[in-house]
Design a protein around this motif. Sequence first.
Motif, PDB file in Angstrom:
ATOM      1  N   GLU A 135       0.835  -1.203   0.000  1.00 55.17           N
ATOM      2  CA  GLU A 135       0.000   0.000   0.000  1.00 55.17           C
ATOM      3  C   GLU A 135       0.868   1.250   0.000  1.00 55.17           C
ATOM      4  N   VAL A 136       1.951   1.240   0.756  1.00 53.74           N
ATOM      5  CA  VAL A 136       2.877   2.383   0.760  1.00 53.74           C
ATOM      6  C   VAL A 136       3.494   2.553  -0.633  1.00 53.74           C
ATOM      7  N   VAL A 137       3.912   1.452  -1.242  1.00 50.75           N
ATOM      8  CA  VAL A 137       4.482   1.518  -2.582  1.00 50.75           C
ATOM      9  C   VAL A 137       3.441   2.051  -3.568  1.00 50.75           C
ATOM     10  N   ARG A 138       2.193   1.572  -3.451  1.00 51.53           N
ATOM     11  CA  ARG A 138       1.131   2.047  -4.343  1.00 51.53           C
ATOM     12  C   ARG A 138       0.956   3.556  -4.211  1.00 51.53           C
ATOM     13  N   ARG A 139       0.907   4.035  -2.965  1.00 53.05           N
ATOM     14  CA  ARG A 139       0.757   5.480  -2.741  1.00 53.05           C
ATOM     15  C   ARG A 139       1.942   6.247  -3.312  1.00 53.05           C
ATOM     16  N   TYR A 140       3.131   5.710  -3.108  1.00 55.38           N
ATOM     17  CA  TYR A 140       4.333   6.362  -3.628  1.00 55.38           C
ATOM     18  C   TYR A 140       4.297   6.434  -5.156  1.00 55.38           C
ATOM     19  N   LEU A 141       3.983   5.331  -5.798  1.00 53.65           N
ATOM     20  CA  LEU A 141       3.948   5.324  -7.258  1.00 53.65           C
ATOM     21  C   LEU A 141       2.864   6.246  -7.796  1.00 53.65           C
ATOM     22  N   ALA A 142       1.700   6.275  -7.156  1.00 51.64           N
ATOM     23  CA  ALA A 142       0.637   7.184  -7.594  1.00 51.64           C
ATOM     24  C   ALA A 142       1.095   8.638  -7.475  1.00 51.64           C
ATOM     25  N   ALA A 143       1.757   8.975  -6.373  1.00 45.24           N
ATOM     26  CA  ALA A 143       2.264  10.339  -6.186  1.00 45.24           C
ATOM     27  C   ALA A 143       3.353  10.654  -7.214  1.00 45.24           C
ATOM     28  N   THR A 144       4.194   9.671  -7.523  1.00 46.03           N
ATOM     29  CA  THR A 144       5.259   9.866  -8.503  1.00 46.03           C
ATOM     30  C   THR A 144       4.684  10.092  -9.891  1.00 46.03           C
ATOM     31  N   ILE A 145       3.674   9.316 -10.246  1.00 46.69           N
ATOM     32  CA  ILE A 145       3.026   9.496 -11.551  1.00 46.69           C
ATOM     33  C   ILE A 145       2.401  10.884 -11.631  1.00 46.69           C
ATOM     34  N   GLU A 146       1.768  11.318 -10.560  1.00 42.60           N
ATOM     35  CA  GLU A 146       1.184  12.654 -10.541  1.00 42.60           C
ATOM     36  C   GLU A 146       2.268  13.724 -10.697  1.00 42.60           C
ATOM     37  N   ALA A 147       3.394  13.555 -10.011  1.00 39.71           N
ATOM     38  CA  ALA A 147       4.502  14.511 -10.125  1.00 39.71           C
ATOM     39  C   ALA A 147       5.055  14.534 -11.553  1.00 39.71           C
ATOM     40  N   PHE A 148       5.209  13.360 -12.166  1.00 34.50           N
ATOM     41  CA  PHE A 148       5.690  13.292 -13.541  1.00 34.50           C
ATOM     42  C   PHE A 148       4.712  14.001 -14.477  1.00 34.50           C
TER      43      PHE A 148
END
Length: 161
Positions: A135-148
């Motif tokens: 779940e932490v990884v999912r949140r991190y990747l979602a935030a990273t995609i948003e930042a990109f």
Amino acid sequence: MPEGKSRSVQDELVDLVQMLVAEGQRIAHVFAQRHGVHGTDIEALVRILVAGERGQPLTAGQLAAELGLTTGSVTTLLDRLERAGHVRRERDPADRRRVILRYGEPGRELAGQFFGPLGVHHRSATGDFTPTELEVVRRYLAATIEAFGSYRTELTREPGT
């Protein structure tokens, strides 16, 4: 980096994401060459697939914006993918003026050949993670995609706007 100065976890994550993106691009390039399609075709197919699975199918204009291409270039790309049977253009039942993009069976098979083995490798790599860690990884990747996506938007703006 000066001796004795440690890097932050955030710096290491930036490096890892850059490597992940680069590795994904290399995989897509090799796959595209092996199957006789353009790299942009693979990116388009991925975006059409993901949007459809989320229940939000793309229009040609949305795909053009996602890929950073002109509508004319996307029309050429879609013509090529449609001739190969990878995608279909369908009228949107909610708004007959809109045309939405759907996967054709050959496109679905091509996606399966790409994502099936990749999914096996990925599940193997993440099999020892706990649900909480995932779940932490999912949140991190979602935030990273948003930042990109935010950065891409900045890059596509006219200078000075």
